[in-house]
Scaffold this motif. Sequence first.
Motif, PDB file in Angstrom:
ATOM      1  N   ASN A 187       0.805  -1.226   0.000  1.00 42.29           N
ATOM      2  CA  ASN A 187       0.000   0.000   0.000  1.00 42.29           C
ATOM      3  C   ASN A 187       0.833   1.269   0.000  1.00 42.29           C
ATOM      4  OD1 ASN A 187      -2.434  -1.429   0.071  1.00 42.29           O
ATOM      5  ND2 ASN A 187      -2.416  -1.554   2.303  1.00 42.29           N
ATOM      6  N   THR A 188       2.039   1.193   0.570  1.00 44.01           N
ATOM      7  CA  THR A 188       2.827   2.418   0.774  1.00 44.01           C
ATOM      8  C   THR A 188       4.218   2.384   0.162  1.00 44.01           C
ATOM      9  OG1 THR A 188       3.828   1.647   2.843  1.00 44.01           O
ATOM     10  CG2 THR A 188       1.654   2.710   2.998  1.00 44.01           C
ATOM     11  N   GLY A 189       4.719   1.193  -0.151  1.00 44.10           N
ATOM     12  CA  GLY A 189       6.093   1.068  -0.626  1.00 44.10           C
ATOM     13  C   GLY A 189       7.124   1.016   0.478  1.00 44.10           C
ATOM     14  N   GLU A 190       6.692   1.081   1.732  1.00 43.13           N
ATOM     15  CA  GLU A 190       7.607   1.151   2.866  1.00 43.13           C
ATOM     16  C   GLU A 190       7.953  -0.236   3.399  1.00 43.13           C
ATOM     17  OE1 GLU A 190       6.155   5.292   5.006  1.00 43.13           O
ATOM     18  OE2 GLU A 190       5.104   3.423   5.461  1.00 43.13           O
ATOM     19  N   GLY A 191       9.243  -0.480   3.616  1.00 46.69           N
ATOM     20  CA  GLY A 191       9.672  -1.648   4.357  1.00 46.69           C
ATOM     21  C   GLY A 191       9.643  -1.351   5.844  1.00 46.69           C
ATOM     22  N   GLN A 192       9.863  -2.370   6.654  1.00 45.66           N
ATOM     23  CA  GLN A 192       9.918  -2.124   8.092  1.00 45.66           C
ATOM     24  C   GLN A 192      10.520  -3.316   8.824  1.00 45.66           C
ATOM     25  OE1 GLN A 192       6.094  -2.098  10.329  1.00 45.66           O
ATOM     26  NE2 GLN A 192       5.125  -2.434   8.336  1.00 45.66           N
ATOM     27  N   HIS A 193      10.804  -3.075  10.099  1.00 47.55           N
ATOM     28  CA  HIS A 193      11.398  -4.080  10.975  1.00 47.55           C
ATOM     29  C   HIS A 193      10.294  -4.728  11.798  1.00 47.55           C
ATOM     30  CE1 HIS A 193      14.846  -5.033  14.068  1.00 47.55           C
ATOM     31  NE2 HIS A 193      14.408  -6.106  13.430  1.00 47.55           N
ATOM     32  N   VAL A 194      10.169  -6.034  11.700  1.00 48.24           N
ATOM     33  CA  VAL A 194       9.206  -6.810  12.479  1.00 48.24           C
ATOM     34  C   VAL A 194       9.985  -7.551  13.567  1.00 48.24           C
ATOM     35  CG1 VAL A 194       7.535  -8.704  12.425  1.00 48.24           C
ATOM     36  CG2 VAL A 194       7.702  -7.109  10.479  1.00 48.24           C
ATOM     37  N   GLU A 195       9.602  -7.361  14.819  1.00 46.53           N
ATOM     38  CA  GLU A 195      10.273  -8.045  15.921  1.00 46.53           C
ATOM     39  C   GLU A 195       9.275  -8.891  16.717  1.00 46.53           C
ATOM     40  OE1 GLU A 195      13.550  -5.939  18.085  1.00 46.53           O
ATOM     41  OE2 GLU A 195      12.555  -4.165  17.258  1.00 46.53           O
ATOM     42  N   VAL A 196       9.642 -10.129  16.985  1.00 50.45           N
ATOM     43  CA  VAL A 196       8.850 -11.001  17.848  1.00 50.45           C
ATOM     44  C   VAL A 196       9.803 -11.669  18.834  1.00 50.45           C
ATOM     45  CG1 VAL A 196       7.010 -11.433  16.173  1.00 50.45           C
ATOM     46  CG2 VAL A 196       9.009 -12.926  16.206  1.00 50.45           C
ATOM     47  N   ASN A 197       9.280 -12.028  19.997  1.00 49.72           N
ATOM     48  CA  ASN A 197      10.111 -12.734  20.964  1.00 49.72           C
ATOM     49  C   ASN A 197       9.295 -13.797  21.671  1.00 49.72           C
ATOM     50  OD1 ASN A 197       9.311 -11.698  23.879  1.00 49.72           O
ATOM     51  ND2 ASN A 197       9.346  -9.868  22.564  1.00 49.72           N
ATOM     52  N   LEU A 198       9.977 -14.800  22.199  1.00 48.30           N
ATOM     53  CA  LEU A 198       9.304 -15.946  22.782  1.00 48.30           C
ATOM     54  C   LEU A 198       8.517 -15.589  24.034  1.00 48.30           C
ATOM     55  CD1 LEU A 198      11.411 -17.351  20.865  1.00 48.30           C
ATOM     56  CD2 LEU A 198      11.442 -19.237  22.494  1.00 48.30           C
ATOM     57  N   LEU A 199       9.056 -14.695  24.873  1.00 44.43           N
ATOM     58  CA  LEU A 199       8.362 -14.383  26.118  1.00 44.43           C
ATOM     59  C   LEU A 199       7.047 -13.649  25.843  1.00 44.43           C
ATOM     60  CD1 LEU A 199       8.170 -14.397  29.172  1.00 44.43           C
ATOM     61  CD2 LEU A 199       9.555 -12.311  29.210  1.00 44.43           C
ATOM     62  N   SER A 200       7.055 -12.663  24.969  1.00 46.05           N
ATOM     63  CA  SER A 200       5.812 -11.963  24.642  1.00 46.05           C
ATOM     64  C   SER A 200       4.807 -12.911  24.009  1.00 46.05           C
ATOM     65  CB  SER A 200       6.092 -10.784  23.703  1.00 46.05           C
ATOM     66  OG  SER A 200       6.848  -9.789  24.360  1.00 46.05           O
ATOM     67  N   THR A 201       5.297 -13.797  23.132  1.00 46.27           N
ATOM     68  CA  THR A 201       4.414 -14.799  22.533  1.00 46.27           C
ATOM     69  C   THR A 201       3.815 -15.690  23.611  1.00 46.27           C
ATOM     70  OG1 THR A 201       5.592 -14.816  20.425  1.00 46.27           O
ATOM     71  CG2 THR A 201       4.340 -16.793  20.985  1.00 46.27           C
ATOM     72  N   ALA A 202       4.635 -16.107  24.571  1.00 47.03           N
ATOM     73  CA  ALA A 202       4.159 -16.986  25.638  1.00 47.03           C
ATOM     74  C   ALA A 202       3.054 -16.322  26.439  1.00 47.03           C
ATOM     75  CB  ALA A 202       5.314 -17.373  26.551  1.00 47.03           C
ATOM     76  N   LEU A 203       3.257 -15.072  26.832  1.00 45.25           N
ATOM     77  CA  LEU A 203       2.253 -14.381  27.647  1.00 45.25           C
ATOM     78  C   LEU A 203       0.955 -14.189  26.866  1.00 45.25           C
ATOM     79  CD1 LEU A 203       4.530 -11.752  29.400  1.00 45.25           C
ATOM     80  CD2 LEU A 203       3.664 -13.905  30.346  1.00 45.25           C
ATOM     81  N   SER A 204       1.067 -13.929  25.573  1.00 40.82           N
ATOM     82  CA  SER A 204      -0.123 -13.808  24.740  1.00 40.82           C
ATOM     83  C   SER A 204      -0.808 -15.161  24.573  1.00 40.82           C
ATOM     84  CB  SER A 204       0.260 -13.244  23.373  1.00 40.82           C
ATOM     85  OG  SER A 204      -0.845 -13.238  22.482  1.00 40.82           O
ATOM     86  N   ALA A 205      -0.014 -16.211  24.350  1.00 48.73           N
ATOM     87  CA  ALA A 205      -0.579 -17.532  24.066  1.00 48.73           C
ATOM     88  C   ALA A 205      -1.236 -18.164  25.283  1.00 48.73           C
ATOM     89  CB  ALA A 205       0.513 -18.460  23.535  1.00 48.73           C
TER      90      ALA A 205
END
Length: 388
Positions: free
Chosen positions: A197-215
């Motif tokens: 939609n915009t032509g912009e790239g970006q940095h995507v960050e994920v981590n196991l602890l945040s995933t764990a708390l969400s899951a």
Amino acid sequence: MTTPSPRTTPRSGPLAGLVVADFSRVLAGPYSTQLMADLGADVIKVESPRGDETRDWAPPERDGVSTYFLGINRNKRDVVLDFGDEADRELAHELAARADIVIENFRPGGLTKFGLDYDSVAALNPAVIYASISGFGSKGGAALPGYDLIVQAASGLMSLTGEPDGPAYRSGVSVFDIMTGMQATIGILAALNHRNNTGEGQHVEVNLLSTALSAMANHSSTFVAGGQVPFRMGNAHPSLFPYEPLAASDGEIVIVAANDAQFVKLATALGLAHLADDARFAKTELRNRNREELRPLLLEALATATVAEWFETLTRAGVACGPINTIDGGVALAESLGLEPVVLVGDGDNAVPMIRNPIDFSLTPPAYRSAPPALGADDTEIKDWLRS
């Protein structure tokens, strides 16, 4: 004549035409990139001369290759690049510059000295979607090693797993590695839509602890919204009963009655229809509070038949239930239901039986083009392309 760019290699699938530079190893990253490869992306797996360590995580193995590695690396091409070698490092930079997606799971900051961190890659390739996977994020937890078992312990999952009066247990699967790989894929696809939609790239960050708390969803909510710390309950559910294995005459069967209507069906099928009108058990909350009174009544009825007999009877009555299978039984069940869980990936004697991608598409189904690659299997083709 130069080797054609991977961008022009004929592929099918919803991600066809995308090039993924895969600088990840072990589980979370490779699981994510296998999902994308199944859907048509051209995933170029970059390995050090020593190779991804899971190549050596054996037994079990198949034809001398770890089944761990085989399970998460199909449909990829493979090149060996030593980031400590200047010529190889320049090829890694060129790959990152040409890729639509770069994914890595080095410790945060670990690729900076090689010029392969997000800022360096984005300077070469401003439209890149760059995904980083870590154990505890890139802030205060940047130096912490991100193994799934450590996150299972530190997040609280192990405190929920096991018998109430027994030790804490890990999950039988590296559940947060797999979930974090899925979250990385979701983030990448969302970032791709933004770029379209915009032509912009970006940095995507994920981590196991945040995933764990969400899951841990309802358990996390029990604490943050309810102010209570959940605890181990064995196979029991904190808010539902029955929702656990119960003993039949020859073993245990998992039975679920998640609402009042389901409990009526269960009680009727067990010959205990009167329990649905019992003031102690008529509502979900009451069954939960009075589970120790209800459990022996259910067990007495279940003891009159086998697991197989109850599975047939309860299923016919519309009660959610299931046997406790080993994995071979799980595969057999999927086969019996027409889910075709096993696919042969590769050609002839080198074909590897693997579990199919779990997503179905009406127009662009996953494809199984190639078995997990040998170390450096595509060195010549990929390096010639990068030098061209």
